[in-house]
Every structure is written in structure tokens, then in C-alpha cells.
Scaffold this motif. Structure first.
Motif, mmCIF file in Angstrom:
data_model
loop_
_atom_site.group_PDB
_atom_site.id
_atom_site.type_symbol
_atom_site.label_atom_id
_atom_site.label_comp_id
_atom_site.label_asym_id
_atom_site.label_seq_id
_atom_site.Cartn_x
_atom_site.Cartn_y
_atom_site.Cartn_z
ATOM 1 N N GLN A 119 58.546 45.743 62.318
ATOM 2 C CA GLN A 119 57.745 44.620 61.877
ATOM 3 C C GLN A 119 58.213 43.377 62.613
ATOM 4 O O GLN A 119 59.378 43.001 62.524
ATOM 5 C CB GLN A 119 57.861 44.412 60.367
ATOM 6 N N VAL A 120 57.302 42.752 63.336
ATOM 7 C CA VAL A 120 57.608 41.552 64.095
ATOM 8 C C VAL A 120 57.397 40.335 63.209
ATOM 9 O O VAL A 120 56.344 40.180 62.582
ATOM 10 C CB VAL A 120 56.732 41.444 65.351
ATOM 11 N N GLN A 121 58.392 39.483 63.176
ATOM 12 C CA GLN A 121 58.288 38.239 62.436
ATOM 13 C C GLN A 121 58.192 37.071 63.402
ATOM 14 O O GLN A 121 58.921 37.013 64.391
ATOM 15 C CB GLN A 121 59.479 38.062 61.500
ATOM 16 N N MET B 50 51.494 37.501 73.812
ATOM 17 C CA MET B 50 51.772 36.479 72.817
ATOM 18 C C MET B 50 50.689 35.423 72.950
ATOM 19 O O MET B 50 50.144 35.216 74.029
ATOM 20 C CB MET B 50 53.140 35.842 73.044
ATOM 21 N N GLY B 51 50.396 34.762 71.854
ATOM 22 C CA GLY B 51 49.359 33.759 71.934
ATOM 23 C C GLY B 51 49.389 32.777 70.791
ATOM 24 O O GLY B 51 50.191 32.892 69.854
ATOM 25 N N TRP B 52 48.524 31.810 70.920
ATOM 26 C CA TRP B 52 48.334 30.802 69.891
ATOM 27 C C TRP B 52 46.875 30.776 69.478
ATOM 28 O O TRP B 52 45.979 30.755 70.329
ATOM 29 C CB TRP B 52 48.749 29.412 70.390
ATOM 30 N N TYR B 53 46.645 30.798 68.196
ATOM 31 C CA TYR B 53 45.327 30.646 67.612
ATOM 32 C C TYR B 53 45.326 29.415 66.724
ATOM 33 O O TYR B 53 46.380 28.915 66.330
ATOM 34 C CB TYR B 53 44.949 31.874 66.777
ATOM 35 N N ARG B 54 44.144 28.949 66.409
ATOM 36 C CA ARG B 54 44.047 27.833 65.476
ATOM 37 C C ARG B 54 42.847 28.023 64.563
ATOM 38 O O ARG B 54 41.878 28.687 64.912
ATOM 39 C CB ARG B 54 43.957 26.495 66.207
ATOM 40 N N CYS C 224 50.993 31.359 65.596
ATOM 41 C CA CYS C 224 51.538 32.188 66.657
ATOM 42 C C CYS C 224 51.098 33.627 66.437
ATOM 43 O O CYS C 224 51.038 34.102 65.296
ATOM 44 C CB CYS C 224 53.061 32.090 66.665
ATOM 45 N N ASN C 225 50.792 34.300 67.514
ATOM 46 C CA ASN C 225 50.312 35.674 67.450
ATOM 47 C C ASN C 225 51.068 36.551 68.432
ATOM 48 O O ASN C 225 51.390 36.123 69.539
ATOM 49 C CB ASN C 225 48.811 35.720 67.768
ATOM 50 N N ALA C 226 51.341 37.749 68.011
ATOM 51 C CA ALA C 226 51.902 38.763 68.887
ATOM 52 C C ALA C 226 51.027 40.002 68.811
ATOM 53 O O ALA C 226 50.623 40.414 67.721
ATOM 54 C CB ALA C 226 53.334 39.104 68.494
ATOM 55 N N ALA C 227 50.721 40.566 69.955
ATOM 56 C CA ALA C 227 49.873 41.751 70.022
ATOM 57 C C ALA C 227 50.674 42.923 70.555
ATOM 58 O O ALA C 227 51.362 42.806 71.573
ATOM 59 C CB ALA C 227 48.662 41.495 70.911
ATOM 60 N N GLU C 228 50.567 44.025 69.863
ATOM 61 C CA GLU C 228 51.275 45.241 70.218
ATOM 62 C C GLU C 228 50.277 46.380 70.297
ATOM 63 O O GLU C 228 49.549 46.643 69.336
ATOM 64 C CB GLU C 228 52.359 45.548 69.181
ATOM 65 N N PHE C 229 50.236 47.030 71.432
ATOM 66 C CA PHE C 229 49.331 48.160 71.593
ATOM 67 C C PHE C 229 49.914 49.382 70.893
ATOM 68 O O PHE C 229 51.069 49.748 71.108
ATOM 69 C CB PHE C 229 49.102 48.468 73.063
ATOM 70 N N VAL C 230 49.099 49.999 70.073
ATOM 71 C CA VAL C 230 49.465 51.207 69.353
ATOM 72 C C VAL C 230 48.396 52.260 69.639
ATOM 73 O O VAL C 230 47.313 51.936 70.132
ATOM 74 C CB VAL C 230 49.599 50.947 67.840
#
Length: 119
Positions: free
Chosen positions: A1-3, A34-38, A95-101
Motif C-alpha cells: 500500500q503506497v502512502q 506520479m502526478g497531480w490532480y485537482r 498527489c497521485n501514484a499509478a501502479e500497473f497491475v
């Protein structure tokens, strides 16, 4: 789990600058992007900027030329530098992190930090 933990939000006047920081609980090199959303009240969450593991970046048209995204792999940090801020930039920034599964993309989100731009 990414925090993910964001910081750096606040109140600024139009034309001012802020730098948002995102601290990740693991090596960001292991994450695909990694990214930023608003998200502003009454509006859907939108992508502001992203950076892939390979270093390519993408920006929303509304922030091109004003915002930049960067990362520091050694510190597990991602930054969003915001310049020439406008009142319409007011939103909660995530902040966003994307992980391919195997079944798709898993997204992790920070708690958000408020950015308010006054006129």
C-alpha cells in the motif's frame, strides 16, 4: 500500500507562486507514474500534471507554461511548481501514484492540500 502525503498549499494572490510537495512511502521509481490532480467545488477531479517512471511529462492545457512537475527519486518526492497563479487554479490538489497491475491500473491518492488564489 503506497502512502502519499502532500504539503505546500496555502493562500496566495493572483500572479504568485507555490510549490507543492508529495512524499511517497516507497521508492517512486517502482511506480509507473506520479502526478497531480485537482478538484474544485462542483467540478470533477482533473489531471494537472504527470511524470512517468521514464521521465516524460504531461500537463493540462490550462497550466502549460505556468506549472512544472519534477521528482527526486532519492528522496521519494514529487513536486509541482506553480507560477503565475490564477483564481481559477483554486482547488484541492491531490498527489497521485499509478501502479500497473495485471487487471489494470491501481491509483493511490494523498489526502489533498488546499490551494486558494485570491484576485
Amino acid at each position: 500500500q503506497v502512502q502519499l502525503v502532500e504539503s505546500g498549499g496555502g493562500l496566495v494572490q493572483a500572479g504568485g507562486s507555490l510549490r507543492l510537495s508529495c512524499a511517497a512511502s516507497q521508492n517512486i521509481y517502482t511506480l509507473n507514474a506520479m502526478g497531480w490532480y485537482r478538484q474544485a467545488p462542483g467540478k470533477q477531479r482533473e489531471l494537472v500534471a504527470s511524470i512517468t517512471r521514464g521521465g516524460s511529462t504531461n500537463f493540462a492545457d490550462s497550466v502549460k507554461g505556468r506549472f512544472s512537475i519534477s521528482r527526486d527519486n532519492a528522496k521519494n518526492m514529487v513536486y509541482l511548481q506553480m507560477n503565475s497563479l490564477r483564481p481559477e487554479d483554486t482547488a484541492v490538489y491531490y498527489c497521485n501514484a499509478a501502479e500497473f497491475v495485471p487487471w489494470g491500473t491501481r491509483n493511490y491518492w494523498g489526502q489533498g492540500t488546499q490551494v486558494t488564489v485570491s484576485s
